[in-house]
Motif scaffolding. Sequence first.
Motif, PDB file in Angstrom:
ATOM      1  N   GLY A  65      -3.725  -0.986-101.732  1.00 43.93           N
ATOM      2  CA  GLY A  65      -4.062  -1.871-102.954  1.00 43.93           C
ATOM      3  C   GLY A  65      -5.161  -2.477-102.983  1.00 43.93           C
ATOM      4  N   SER A  69      -1.758  -7.403-103.789  1.00 41.31           N
ATOM      5  CA  SER A  69      -0.337  -7.225-104.072  1.00 41.31           C
ATOM      6  C   SER A  69      -0.923  -4.862-103.397  1.00 41.31           C
ATOM      7  CB  SER A  69      -0.776  -6.350-105.582  1.00 41.31           C
ATOM      8  OG  SER A  69      -1.359  -6.102-105.963  1.00 41.31           O
ATOM      9  N   SER A  70       0.376  -4.817-103.533  1.00 45.74           N
ATOM     10  CA  SER A  70       0.412  -3.295-102.506  1.00 45.74           C
ATOM     11  C   SER A  70       1.275  -2.425-103.014  1.00 45.74           C
ATOM     12  CB  SER A  70       0.059  -2.948-101.006  1.00 45.74           C
ATOM     13  OG  SER A  70       1.523  -3.644-100.872  1.00 45.74           O
TER      14      SER A  70
END
Length: 106
Positions: A65, A69-70
């Motif tokens: 990500g 975020s991922s």
Amino acid sequence: MPHTLDPLPQDNADEIFCCYVNSTSQIQIARITNVHNWYFERVVFPGQRLIFEAPNYGYLEIHTGMMASSILSDKIPCQQLIVLGEDEPHPFAMPTANNGLEYAHQ
């Protein structure tokens, strides 16, 4: 292999050496979350090879990500990441009729 960080729990007799390569152009986070009383998380840079020891029932989660975020982009059984010596047969390989090897997890 000496464990200075995050040693495996004592009750894991079936430990295997594994290798994961980040073949993307993004930084990834590698985690194993299905082993009770053990925490494994590493940052894997693009092109980097991660060598680690894990229980044979472990699953390596790959999170990819951006900055904040991922996304869980892959979940790989550690058995598929086993590192073998030149003379060692794959422990999950089964002989076939033509004397070749067929892997149980493909």
